[in-house]
Design a protein around this motif. Structure first.
Motif, PDB file in Angstrom:
ATOM      1  N   GLY A 103       0.739  -1.289  -0.142  1.00 19.37           N
ATOM      2  CA  GLY A 103       0.054   0.188  -0.007  1.00 19.37           C
ATOM      3  C   GLY A 103       0.789   1.322  -0.007  1.00 19.37           C
ATOM      4  O   GLY A 103       1.784   1.224  -1.015  1.00 19.37           O
ATOM      5  N   GLU A 104       0.403   2.060   0.935  1.00 20.64           N
ATOM      6  CA  GLU A 104       1.201   3.478   0.864  1.00 20.64           C
ATOM      7  C   GLU A 104       2.702   3.366   1.243  1.00 20.64           C
ATOM      8  O   GLU A 104       3.381   3.936   0.732  1.00 20.64           O
ATOM      9  CB  GLU A 104       0.396   4.372   2.010  1.00 20.64           C
ATOM     10  CG  GLU A 104      -0.990   5.004   1.398  1.00 20.64           C
ATOM     11  CD  GLU A 104      -1.572   5.761   2.502  1.00 20.64           C
ATOM     12  OE1 GLU A 104      -0.803   6.171   3.371  1.00 20.64           O
ATOM     13  OE2 GLU A 104      -2.753   5.823   2.537  1.00 20.64           O
TER      14      GLU A 104
ATOM     15  N   ASP B 158       8.548   3.966   0.675  1.00 22.19           N
ATOM     16  CA  ASP B 158       9.588   3.395   0.411  1.00 22.19           C
ATOM     17  C   ASP B 158      10.372   3.619  -0.818  1.00 22.19           C
ATOM     18  O   ASP B 158      11.776   3.752  -0.833  1.00 22.19           O
ATOM     19  CB  ASP B 158       9.550   1.860   0.696  1.00 22.19           C
ATOM     20  CG  ASP B 158       9.653   1.576   2.161  1.00 22.19           C
ATOM     21  OD1 ASP B 158       9.236   2.609   2.808  1.00 22.19           O
ATOM     22  OD2 ASP B 158       9.775   0.324   2.496  1.00 22.19           O
ATOM     23  N   LEU B 159       9.527   3.556  -1.914  1.00 23.74           N
ATOM     24  CA  LEU B 159       9.967   3.646  -3.213  1.00 23.74           C
ATOM     25  C   LEU B 159      10.453   5.096  -3.560  1.00 23.74           C
ATOM     26  O   LEU B 159      11.828   5.233  -3.990  1.00 23.74           O
ATOM     27  CB  LEU B 159       8.756   3.208  -4.255  1.00 23.74           C
ATOM     28  CG  LEU B 159       9.535   3.465  -5.719  1.00 23.74           C
ATOM     29  CD1 LEU B 159      10.417   2.394  -6.035  1.00 23.74           C
ATOM     30  CD2 LEU B 159       8.081   3.337  -6.448  1.00 23.74           C
ATOM     31  N   SER B 160       9.933   6.265  -3.175  1.00 22.66           N
ATOM     32  CA  SER B 160      10.481   7.447  -3.179  1.00 22.66           C
ATOM     33  C   SER B 160      11.514   7.664  -2.291  1.00 22.66           C
ATOM     34  O   SER B 160      12.471   8.430  -2.949  1.00 22.66           O
ATOM     35  CB  SER B 160       9.428   8.543  -3.155  1.00 22.66           C
ATOM     36  OG  SER B 160       8.468   8.400  -1.884  1.00 22.66           O
ATOM     37  N   ALA B 161      11.650   7.101  -1.339  1.00 22.83           N
ATOM     38  CA  ALA B 161      12.855   7.182  -0.548  1.00 22.83           C
ATOM     39  C   ALA B 161      13.959   6.586  -1.083  1.00 22.83           C
ATOM     40  O   ALA B 161      15.181   7.169  -1.092  1.00 22.83           O
ATOM     41  CB  ALA B 161      12.762   6.675   0.904  1.00 22.83           C
ATOM     42  N   LEU B 162      13.945   5.522  -1.803  1.00 23.71           N
ATOM     43  CA  LEU B 162      14.945   4.781  -2.283  1.00 23.71           C
ATOM     44  C   LEU B 162      15.398   5.637  -3.533  1.00 23.71           C
ATOM     45  O   LEU B 162      16.709   5.959  -3.876  1.00 23.71           O
ATOM     46  CB  LEU B 162      14.434   3.627  -2.998  1.00 23.71           C
ATOM     47  CG  LEU B 162      14.860   2.030  -2.014  1.00 23.71           C
ATOM     48  CD1 LEU B 162      14.090   1.121  -2.831  1.00 23.71           C
ATOM     49  CD2 LEU B 162      16.368   2.012  -2.268  1.00 23.71           C
TER      50      LEU B 162
ATOM     51  N   LEU C 151      11.787   0.547  -8.932  1.00 25.74           N
ATOM     52  CA  LEU C 151      10.793  -0.193  -8.923  1.00 25.74           C
ATOM     53  C   LEU C 151      10.893  -1.199  -7.954  1.00 25.74           C
ATOM     54  O   LEU C 151      11.699  -1.845  -7.968  1.00 25.74           O
ATOM     55  CB  LEU C 151      10.331  -0.793 -10.319  1.00 25.74           C
ATOM     56  CG  LEU C 151       8.884  -1.414 -10.654  1.00 25.74           C
ATOM     57  CD1 LEU C 151       8.537  -1.226 -11.734  1.00 25.74           C
ATOM     58  CD2 LEU C 151       9.017  -3.023 -10.198  1.00 25.74           C
ATOM     59  N   LEU C 152       9.755  -1.316  -6.955  1.00 22.33           N
ATOM     60  CA  LEU C 152       9.599  -2.248  -5.601  1.00 22.33           C
ATOM     61  C   LEU C 152       8.527  -3.057  -5.782  1.00 22.33           C
ATOM     62  O   LEU C 152       7.514  -2.728  -5.982  1.00 22.33           O
ATOM     63  CB  LEU C 152       9.771  -1.244  -4.502  1.00 22.33           C
ATOM     64  CG  LEU C 152       9.614  -2.075  -3.085  1.00 22.33           C
ATOM     65  CD1 LEU C 152      10.659  -2.823  -2.926  1.00 22.33           C
ATOM     66  CD2 LEU C 152       9.484  -0.863  -2.115  1.00 22.33           C
ATOM     67  N   ILE C 153       8.919  -4.439  -5.814  1.00 23.23           N
ATOM     68  CA  ILE C 153       8.003  -5.381  -5.917  1.00 23.23           C
ATOM     69  C   ILE C 153       7.910  -6.147  -4.483  1.00 23.23           C
ATOM     70  O   ILE C 153       9.212  -6.495  -4.181  1.00 23.23           O
ATOM     71  CB  ILE C 153       8.459  -6.480  -7.050  1.00 23.23           C
ATOM     72  CG1 ILE C 153       8.173  -5.950  -8.301  1.00 23.23           C
ATOM     73  CG2 ILE C 153       7.196  -7.509  -6.645  1.00 23.23           C
ATOM     74  CD1 ILE C 153       8.555  -7.092  -9.408  1.00 23.23           C
ATOM     75  N   SER C 154       6.877  -6.145  -3.679  1.00 23.71           N
ATOM     76  CA  SER C 154       6.777  -6.872  -2.504  1.00 23.71           C
ATOM     77  C   SER C 154       5.567  -7.669  -2.620  1.00 23.71           C
ATOM     78  O   SER C 154       4.448  -7.021  -2.593  1.00 23.71           O
ATOM     79  CB  SER C 154       6.651  -5.906  -1.636  1.00 23.71           C
ATOM     80  OG  SER C 154       6.450  -6.379  -0.266  1.00 23.71           O
ATOM     81  N   THR C 155       5.703  -8.954  -2.209  1.00 21.83           N
ATOM     82  CA  THR C 155       4.683 -10.027  -2.340  1.00 21.83           C
ATOM     83  C   THR C 155       4.963 -11.012  -1.061  1.00 21.83           C
ATOM     84  O   THR C 155       6.157 -10.665  -0.510  1.00 21.83           O
ATOM     85  CB  THR C 155       4.485 -10.924  -3.445  1.00 21.83           C
ATOM     86  OG1 THR C 155       5.637 -11.779  -3.625  1.00 21.83           O
ATOM     87  CG2 THR C 155       4.711 -10.178  -4.870  1.00 21.83           C
ATOM     88  N   CYS C 156       4.075 -11.692  -0.705  1.00 25.59           N
ATOM     89  CA  CYS C 156       4.430 -12.596   0.411  1.00 25.59           C
ATOM     90  C   CYS C 156       5.582 -13.585   0.093  1.00 25.59           C
ATOM     91  O   CYS C 156       6.340 -14.370   0.683  1.00 25.59           O
ATOM     92  CB  CYS C 156       3.198 -13.441   0.860  1.00 25.59           C
ATOM     93  SG  CYS C 156       2.407 -14.391  -0.288  1.00 25.59           S
TER      94      CYS C 156
ATOM     95  N   ALA D 139       4.810   7.340  -8.479  1.00 21.54           N
ATOM     96  CA  ALA D 139       5.732   8.068  -8.007  1.00 21.54           C
ATOM     97  C   ALA D 139       6.796   8.835  -8.714  1.00 21.54           C
ATOM     98  O   ALA D 139       7.707   9.483  -8.395  1.00 21.54           O
ATOM     99  CB  ALA D 139       6.407   6.951  -7.080  1.00 21.54           C
ATOM    100  N   GLY D 140       6.667   8.593 -10.088  1.00 25.28           N
ATOM    101  CA  GLY D 140       7.636   9.098 -10.986  1.00 25.28           C
ATOM    102  C   GLY D 140       8.998   8.465 -11.035  1.00 25.28           C
ATOM    103  O   GLY D 140       9.831   9.106 -11.286  1.00 25.28           O
ATOM    104  N   THR D 141       9.196   7.232 -10.666  1.00 25.26           N
ATOM    105  CA  THR D 141      10.383   6.770 -10.600  1.00 25.26           C
ATOM    106  C   THR D 141      10.772   5.758 -11.770  1.00 25.26           C
ATOM    107  O   THR D 141      11.790   5.005 -11.690  1.00 25.26           O
ATOM    108  CB  THR D 141      10.779   5.900  -9.169  1.00 25.26           C
ATOM    109  OG1 THR D 141       9.737   4.679  -9.513  1.00 25.26           O
ATOM    110  CG2 THR D 141      10.447   6.721  -7.993  1.00 25.26           C
TER     111      THR D 141
END
Lengths: 269, 443
Positions: free
Chosen positions: B27-28, B33-37, B47-52, B131-133
């Motif tokens: 979610g948010e 995290d992405l914009s911080a990175l 680009l950040l992928i996060s799944t279980c 996020a424009g990344t």
């Protein structure tokens, strides 16, 4: 001579069909097992020839002693199965049915032309008594095979082994209702068989014979099958319980036949 | 366009659940995290992928070592310094692209061919986009990844194998009841899984009854698949009437307890019933499976069953891997052409500029007619074209194999082409990434 040769051929063909059915059940369509129905058909032809030969030799309808009764029942089980198979997808059931036909036939070959029904007992009711008992035992034998298949199928389902054997056996629910239908057919026949049997027993008693184990097991079989039917309707006993009840009933019915065969032999001795 | 793609992350193959669940973000938090990175100066794109089952950062950077360190710090930061270094993998360039393609196509999934991963990758893409990344490389890479996933799904049987758990449930019902025509099937919970199950069962002629916590959703599913929605209060009654029940609620506790099922089974007069529990955590008390004539399968059982045709799916997976390989090659061609086009443009421009300058200088001293002047200009252009013919041919040919990049770099250095013209060309390509089809060789 020819008759005993035919007997051996028939028994061998049943044995071959039995092995092929087992291969089919374990390995599937692609295997040698796909020839099983053909082997069974040949066995049936040979079986018919054997019975005709037996009739020609004996000179009377070969159902007057227990061995001949078994031989006819064996044939009818095989025919009943082949006919049923055309309608349902029951190929894998052959593995449970062919051993029964083989055992019945071997039982029939177990000393021939002994234990003729005592002359005093012969009456018009005799063909009725023998006829319904043969048909009854055929229905129960098929029900027995179906019940074994049910228990195996249920076991595979509960242990989550859905491999080839599971895929080839018929659906669980169909096995349950098929078994029930066969018991429903067999039960009235058994009832008539027991009533007419009691009639003969009374006549034999007059002739000096005593109440035997066979009578007891016949009543036990009747009680088991009655329980399978009544408890299913009254208390919803289906599936595993019905299958086990059916197997116990059939086991008792077999004991009746074994009892007769033994008594016949001792009578002959 | 000196940046290179890379990916750093961990997945079910390298890290246990205990670590994966501490790293997972959604979610948010994902966008944060992405914009911080991407604020760190080392990365051009992220680009950040996060799944279980996986947490991965895809990025492009000129200095990959520095950027990779940045990503590792971010991931470790969630637990302790250096805590997860042993679980991390890193892929660079072509390997990173291939990894992205395989992940999106579910070839790297725990359950080969499972359909959820594509949705999760799309979410990651949308988040990064918002996020424009994203830049040229990553957006192109993931656009292609989605296309690859679609090809793998339609052209191979990888996805057909799992069509999932719900179709296995349907097969199971058929092997227990024979014909499903007119059989009563209860769907408890109206999630995504129920939907696929509903579709399969409906096709087999089963009657659908749907019970859900939110009645609106039950109504909706009932409308779409021609079933009948029932209220949650009717659950026991519906269980009594059903032949098959499939549960997929998000309830943390058992919805079907042993006590409930015992009384239900009594009311059913012990008719055979198939219960399929595809919820995690489970909806059905496992002890329900011991009640007579109740067959209970949970998700692990179904996966175990589906594993029995694993060989078939592995074969299909190798077909899928070939698709991925082909697509990776095309991506690389595009990637090289991305550098080639501005190089060719700049090279030609540099040469022509020299001719123009020299012509201007010479013709200003001579008094020539317009006609002759134009003839000289044409001659100059022809000389440039002829001089450049062979080098350009070589460059274009080079773009088709992996040596091309080195040759392009050499040309740019020889003729000092790192100027504004190439930057211009790149930003053009960026504006319309879809138009730059990898099949089209730029001229």
């Amino acid at each position: 001579m020819i008759v005993s040769a035919l007997f051996l051929v028939t028994a061998s063909l049943y044995a071959i069909a039995c092995v092929l059915y087992f291969i089919y059940t374990l390995r599937g369509e692609e295997s040698l097992g796909s020839r099983a129905p053909a082997a069974l058909f040949l066995a049936i032809l040979s079986h018919v020839a054997f019975l005709v030969g037996d009739y020609a030799v004996a000179g009377h309808i070969p159902t007057t002693n227990i061995q001949q009764t078994l031989a006819v029942a064996s044939l009818l089980i095989a025919i009943g199965y082949l006919v049923a198979m055309r309608k349902h997808k029951l190929a894998a059931l052959g593995a449970f049915i062919t051993p029964l036909t083989l055992l019945f036939l071997l039982g029939a070959g177990f000393g021939s032309n002994i234990a003729q029904v005592p002359a005093g007992v012969r009456s018009i009711i005799l063909p009725l008594h023998v006829g319904v008992n043969i048909l009854g035992i055929v229905a129960f034998a098929l029900a027995f095979a179906v019940s074994i298949a049910y228990l195996l199928q249920e076991r595979l389902l509960l242990t989550k082994r859905l491999g080839g054997v599971f895929q080839r056996l018929p659906p669980l629910h169909e096995l349950d209702s098929l078994g029930f239908r066969l018991v429903t057919i067999g039960f009235p026949l058994l009832t008539i068989g027991i009533v007419s049997g009691a009639f003969f027993a009374a006549r034999i008693d007059e002739a000096g014979s005593t109440f035997s184990m066979s009578h007891l097991t016949a009543y036990l079989a009747w009680i088991f099958f009655a329980a399978v039917l009544v408890l299913r309707i009254a208390a919803g006993w289906r599936g595993r319980r019905a299958a086990i009840g059916t197997m116990l009933g059939f086991f008792c019915a077999i004991l009746v036949l074994v009892g007769y065969a033994l008594r016949g032999m001792s009578g002959a001795a | 366009m000196k940046g290179e793609l890379f990916v750093v992350g961990l997945s079910h193959r390298t890290a246990p659940l205990a670590i994966r669940e501490r790293l997972a973000v959604s979610g948010e938090k994902l966008a944060e995290d992405l914009s911080a990175l991407s604020k760190t100066s080392t990365m051009d794109e992220a680009l950040l992928i996060s799944t279980c089952n996986r947490v991965e950062v895809y990025a492009s950077a000129s200095d990959i070592a520095a950027a990779s360190r940045e990503v590792r710090n971010y991931l470790n930061g969630k637990i302790a310094p250096d805590a997860i270094d042993g679980h991390l993998y890193e892929r660079v360039g072509t390997d990173a692209v291939k990894h992205a393609f395989r992940v999106a196509s579910s070839l790297d999934s725990m359950i080969l061919g499972e359909p959820q991963i594509l949705g999760q990758v799309k979410t990651a893409y949308a988040t990064a986009h918002a996020a424009g990344t994203l830049g040229t490389l990553l957006s192109r890479c993931f656009h292609r990844a989605f296309a690859v996933a679609k090809r793998v799904r339609t052209e191979t049987g990888v996805a057909a194998g799992t069509v999932s758990v719900s179709s296995i449930a349907c097969e199971l019902a058929k092997k227990i009841f024979g014909d499903l025509h007119g059989r009563r099937v209860l769907l408890l919970g109206a999630g995504k899984m129920s939907e696929t199950a509903a579709r399969h069962l409906r096709k087999q002629g089963a009657q659908l009854y749907i019970v859900n916590r939110s009645p609106e959703r039950a109504e909706e599913l009932a409308r779409v698949y021609g079933g009948i929605a029932k209220r949650m209060e009717d659950l026991a009654h519906e269980l009594t009437l059903a032949d098959v029940a499939i549960t997929s609620t998000s309830s943390p506790d058992f919805v079907i307890t042993r006590e409930l099922m015992q009384s239900v089974q009594k009311a059913r007069r012990h008719r055979l019933m198939l219960l399929v529990d595809i919820a995690v955590p489970r909806d059905v008390d496992p002890r329900v499976g011991t009640i007579s004539n109740v067959i209970l399968y949970d998700i692990d059982d179904l996966e175990k069953v589906s594993g029995e045709n694993l060989a078939e799916r592995l074969r299909e997976a190798s077909v899928a891997e070939q698709i991925v390989e082909g697509e990776v090659r095309e991506f690389e061609e595009w990637r090289r052409s991305l550098v080639l086009t501005p190089t060719i443009v700049a090279l030609r421009e540099t040469f022509q500029q020299v001719v123009r300058d020299e012509l201007a200088r010479t013709t200003s001293r001579l008094s020539l007619r317009e006609e002759d002047k134009r003839a000289l200009e044409r001659m100059g252009e022809a000389i440039v074209t002829k001089l450049l013919h062979q080098p350009l041919q070589e460059l274009k040919r080079g773009a088709e194999d992996s040596d091309g990049a080195e040759m392009i770099a050499a040309v740019r250095k020889l003729f000092d082409l790192e100027t504004s013209t190439s930057a211009q060309a790149v930003s053009n390509a960026e504006a319309a990434p879809a138009a730059a089809s990898p099949q089209k060789k730029p001229t």
